[in-house]
Design a protein around this motif. Structure first.
Motif, mmCIF file in Angstrom:
data_model
loop_
_atom_site.group_PDB
_atom_site.id
_atom_site.type_symbol
_atom_site.label_atom_id
_atom_site.label_comp_id
_atom_site.label_asym_id
_atom_site.label_seq_id
_atom_site.Cartn_x
_atom_site.Cartn_y
_atom_site.Cartn_z
ATOM 1 N N LEU A 90 38.076 6.687 18.289
ATOM 2 C CA LEU A 90 37.016 5.767 17.871
ATOM 3 C C LEU A 90 36.762 5.881 16.374
ATOM 4 N N CYS A 91 36.755 7.115 15.854
ATOM 5 C CA CYS A 91 36.577 7.297 14.404
ATOM 6 C C CYS A 91 37.743 6.683 13.631
ATOM 7 N N ASP A 92 38.948 6.801 14.160
ATOM 8 C CA ASP A 92 40.109 6.216 13.496
ATOM 9 C C ASP A 92 39.972 4.702 13.422
ATOM 10 N N GLU A 93 39.362 4.125 14.447
ATOM 11 C CA GLU A 93 39.190 2.677 14.480
ATOM 12 C C GLU A 93 38.112 2.206 13.511
ATOM 13 N N VAL A 94 36.966 2.901 13.449
ATOM 14 C CA VAL A 94 35.836 2.388 12.670
ATOM 15 C C VAL A 94 35.670 3.068 11.321
ATOM 16 N N ARG A 95 36.309 4.231 11.107
ATOM 17 C CA ARG A 95 36.285 4.950 9.837
ATOM 18 C C ARG A 95 34.855 5.152 9.304
ATOM 19 N N PRO A 96 34.043 5.923 10.025
ATOM 20 C CA PRO A 96 32.688 6.184 9.528
ATOM 21 C C PRO A 96 32.721 7.027 8.269
ATOM 22 N N ALA A 133 41.752 13.235 7.154
ATOM 23 C CA ALA A 133 42.852 12.342 6.803
ATOM 24 C C ALA A 133 42.458 10.877 6.971
ATOM 25 N N MET A 134 41.482 10.608 7.837
ATOM 26 C CA MET A 134 40.956 9.250 8.014
ATOM 27 C C MET A 134 39.975 8.864 6.908
ATOM 28 N N GLY A 135 39.610 9.830 6.065
ATOM 29 C CA GLY A 135 38.649 9.565 5.010
ATOM 30 C C GLY A 135 37.212 9.866 5.408
ATOM 31 N N CYS A 136 37.015 10.545 6.553
ATOM 32 C CA CYS A 136 35.667 10.883 7.011
ATOM 33 C C CYS A 136 35.211 12.205 6.388
ATOM 34 N N ARG A 137 33.978 12.257 5.966
ATOM 35 C CA ARG A 137 33.335 13.537 5.680
ATOM 36 C C ARG A 137 33.037 14.202 7.021
#
Length: 255
Positions: A90-96, A133-137
């Motif tokens: 889900l995080c990969d999809e929405v990139r919070p 790697a997804m850019g999430c903190r």
């Protein structure tokens, strides 16, 4: 200054209790942001008790449009199931902007403890790396006074979120000193390790000022249950603004 991220899970609880689409989670989040909230927090669970994946997708679009942060909380160890793709997917999809990892399970009414790093540390390592790697903190949910905070830093996390439920309970009893000291110690240790500090769970208008006056360098508080409850009496916009006034007062007292 400490930022306010409003947790809108309880809006979804109310909606799900009746079915349909009201109250509207996105409309509530938009109202919070219009009142000045700095971001939105959600905690999608595999059991879809409140926030659902489609809510997360809609809120991701809203927060991107508004230029504010979305903080998605969840258990990274929970496997996918029907209607729930898994936390990392889900995080990969929405990139919070921020992913907060929490060790909760289906049997818990709400999150009530932080990670045991001796047990979970190596399991967390590749998950933290994947989210970054997804850019999430990446923030890790921890108990005040927990052991192994050094490992949180070694895992590559950016922040911790101090679980403030015990402080809120102690404050309600009129004896917050011991719980506050544990929060202070954990915040100081985190900062010394290069970790940012967030806080959340049962913070309210009654205890937030005391908490921020004592605990150093809190970057963000995520508040939902108390804020939504208070908003039933005072209105959502007015309640968010009252919390922002408390954050402003705390910042001014440190200047």
């Amino acid at each position: 200054m400490t930022l306010l991220s409003v947790n809108v899970n309880k809006i979804a609880v109310l909606r799900n209790s009746r079915g349909g689409s009201e109250p509207d989670v996105v409309r509530a989040a938009r109202t919070c942001l219009a009142a000045g909230a700095h971001g939105i927090t959600v905690h999608p669970r595999p059991d879809q008790r409140h926030i659902r994946p489609d809510d997360v997708r809609a809120l991701a679009q809203l927060t991107r449009m508004q230029g504010v942060e979305l903080n998605v909380e969840g258990n990274p160890f929970a496997p996918p199931r029907a209607g729930y793709p898994g936390f990392l997917a889900l995080c990969d999809e929405v990139r919070p902007a921020q992913a907060t990892l929490v060790p909760d399970g289906d049997g818990q009414i709400t999150s009530d403890h932080g990670f045991d790093f001796a047990r979970d540390g190596e399991r967390l390592r590749p998950l933290v790396a994947g989210l970054k790697a997804m850019g999430c903190r990446v923030s890790l949910f921890v108990d005040a006074g927990c052991e192994g905070l050094e490992q949180a830093a070694q895992l590559g996390a950016d922040r911790i979120e101090i679980y403030t439920g015990p402080f809120a309970e102690a404050a309600a009893r009129g004896e917050p000193a011991g719980a506050l000291e544990r929060c202070i110690g954990t915040a100081r240790q985190a900062r010394a390790l290069g970790l940012g500090v967030n806080a959340g769970h049962d913070l309210s208008q009654d205890n937030l000022g005391r908490f921020l006056a004592a605990v150093p360098d809190v970057l963000e508080v995520s508040i939902g249950h108390a804020l939504i409850g208070e908003a039933l009496y005072a209105g959502l916009e007015a309640t968010v603004r009252r919390y922002l006034d408390l954050l402003d007062a705390a910042a001014a007292s440190r200047d």
